[in-house]
Design a protein around this motif. Sequence first.
Motif, mmCIF file in Angstrom:
data_model
loop_
_atom_site.group_PDB
_atom_site.id
_atom_site.type_symbol
_atom_site.label_atom_id
_atom_site.label_comp_id
_atom_site.label_asym_id
_atom_site.label_seq_id
_atom_site.Cartn_x
_atom_site.Cartn_y
_atom_site.Cartn_z
ATOM 1 N N ARG A 14 43.211 38.313 36.257
ATOM 2 C CA ARG A 14 43.370 39.124 37.821
ATOM 3 C C ARG A 14 44.509 38.441 38.142
ATOM 4 N N TYR A 15 44.423 37.040 37.694
ATOM 5 C CA TYR A 15 45.457 36.425 38.444
ATOM 6 C C TYR A 15 46.729 36.937 36.815
ATOM 7 N N GLU A 16 46.505 37.093 35.897
ATOM 8 C CA GLU A 16 47.982 37.390 34.860
ATOM 9 C C GLU A 16 48.525 38.348 35.046
ATOM 10 N N ARG A 17 48.337 39.551 35.868
ATOM 11 C CA ARG A 17 48.358 40.353 36.869
ATOM 12 C C ARG A 17 49.553 40.316 37.997
ATOM 13 N N MET A 18 48.626 38.923 38.827
ATOM 14 C CA MET A 18 48.875 38.252 39.703
ATOM 15 C C MET A 18 50.567 37.685 40.016
ATOM 16 N N TYR A 19 50.067 36.700 39.073
ATOM 17 C CA TYR A 19 51.271 36.177 38.947
ATOM 18 C C TYR A 19 52.385 36.679 37.715
ATOM 19 N N ALA A 20 52.447 37.865 37.147
ATOM 20 C CA ALA A 20 53.187 38.490 36.020
ATOM 21 C C ALA A 20 54.277 38.294 36.375
ATOM 22 N N GLY A 21 54.950 38.146 37.294
ATOM 23 C CA GLY A 21 56.440 38.130 38.075
ATOM 24 C C GLY A 21 57.209 36.976 38.295
ATOM 25 N N GLY A 22 55.927 35.595 38.123
ATOM 26 C CA GLY A 22 56.533 34.317 38.118
ATOM 27 C C GLY A 22 55.808 33.279 38.684
ATOM 28 N N TYR B 241 54.759 33.434 42.392
ATOM 29 C CA TYR B 241 54.487 33.623 43.132
ATOM 30 C C TYR B 241 54.243 34.424 43.338
ATOM 31 N N ALA B 242 53.147 34.559 43.608
ATOM 32 C CA ALA B 242 52.275 36.158 44.671
ATOM 33 C C ALA B 242 52.689 37.424 44.687
ATOM 34 N N PRO B 243 52.371 38.123 44.706
ATOM 35 C CA PRO B 243 53.686 39.135 45.332
ATOM 36 C C PRO B 243 53.703 39.120 46.450
ATOM 37 N N THR B 244 54.875 39.245 47.071
ATOM 38 C CA THR B 244 55.044 39.402 48.683
ATOM 39 C C THR B 244 54.423 39.607 49.555
ATOM 40 N N TRP B 245 53.315 41.562 49.131
ATOM 41 C CA TRP B 245 52.403 42.134 50.366
ATOM 42 C C TRP B 245 51.218 41.286 50.063
#
Length: 357
Positions: free
Chosen positions: A288-296, A298-302
């Motif tokens: 779940r963390y790997e998906r949430m922080y896949a973009g870098g 920070y957690a997603p803006t939403w």
Amino acid sequence: MRWDHLADTPGTPAAPAAPAEIALFGRDAVTTRTFDTPEFRGITFHEVRAKSIVNRVPGASRMPFEWTVNPYRGCTHACVYCFARKTHSYLDLDTGIGFDSQIVVKVNAPELLRAHLASPRWQGAHIAMGTNVDCYQRAEGRYRLMPGILEALRDRANPFSILTKGTLILRDLELLRQAAEVTEVGVSVSVGFTDQELWRTVEPGTPAPERRLDVVRTLAAHGIGCGVLMAPVIPFLGDRPEQLRATVRAVAEAGATSVTPLVLHLRPGAREWFLGWLGRHHPGLVPRYERMYAGGAYAPTWYQRRITRQVHELAAEFGIGPADRGTGRRGHRPERRPAPVPEHHARVPEPEQLTLL
């Protein structure tokens, strides 16, 4: 070049320097000490004489402050998520256990700051402290750098703010009161959650959350307004509605002037260490963390907006401001300003100069 490994007892031979240390400091630049006492067992202190102590924050960081003072590098709080871990690699020190146990102490910080503030080029800008590692970590109990730093700021009526997880700040209560009489003083305490089990596992070297909230109470009782940085809100471990409610309620009951939420971010250095911890303690959360922080980092803006909205709504319910803090200036109506926040929104700064003059 090398670190000097000098024992605390006179006459004890110095240990040989490690290869990584040779690349950093001259033979006389660093004194390395260990103390066989319960409060410092397993901790090594590298005492250095820094060339500078006031650091400029990069303009691109969008921080509400431009200048910082950090008398220590590394932190015995040992928070598994600490964003500052990467900075230890600048000194060829380990960013995991080494960050928690190899503490660089800038022993000349107070005198450097006093000289800097006296310079005609200095215009009296706000100085933020505790934005990289905690200036009131356990090492401060031995080295006592903050009283000299606060005296220098007080004597020049230079505005400043402090962010801390440490209860040791109450030792300097009188200095804070004196400074608040002549300049703007802001204090924020970091309390991301009140969950005892979560605290013991992710912040093993810090005072308990309730002890930190006692700091808020005590400062308020002495006329120094204190905000709470609710950081970090940890996804899937500390973000349930009942956890957020319990934390904001406790913050309000402590008399905080504000509460500002900040969601966990995982910058390089912190990311590897935190995910390693997560794999040992909560392996089911790793995907779940790997998906949430896949973009870098920070957690997603939403997600960040959702947490911010929830905390703001709770803050309004319990009667405290969601995102501002008072200066804590005694005898004045508090000016509403953003709470001091860590430098983790800034790009990684260049290594500080720690060599001898």
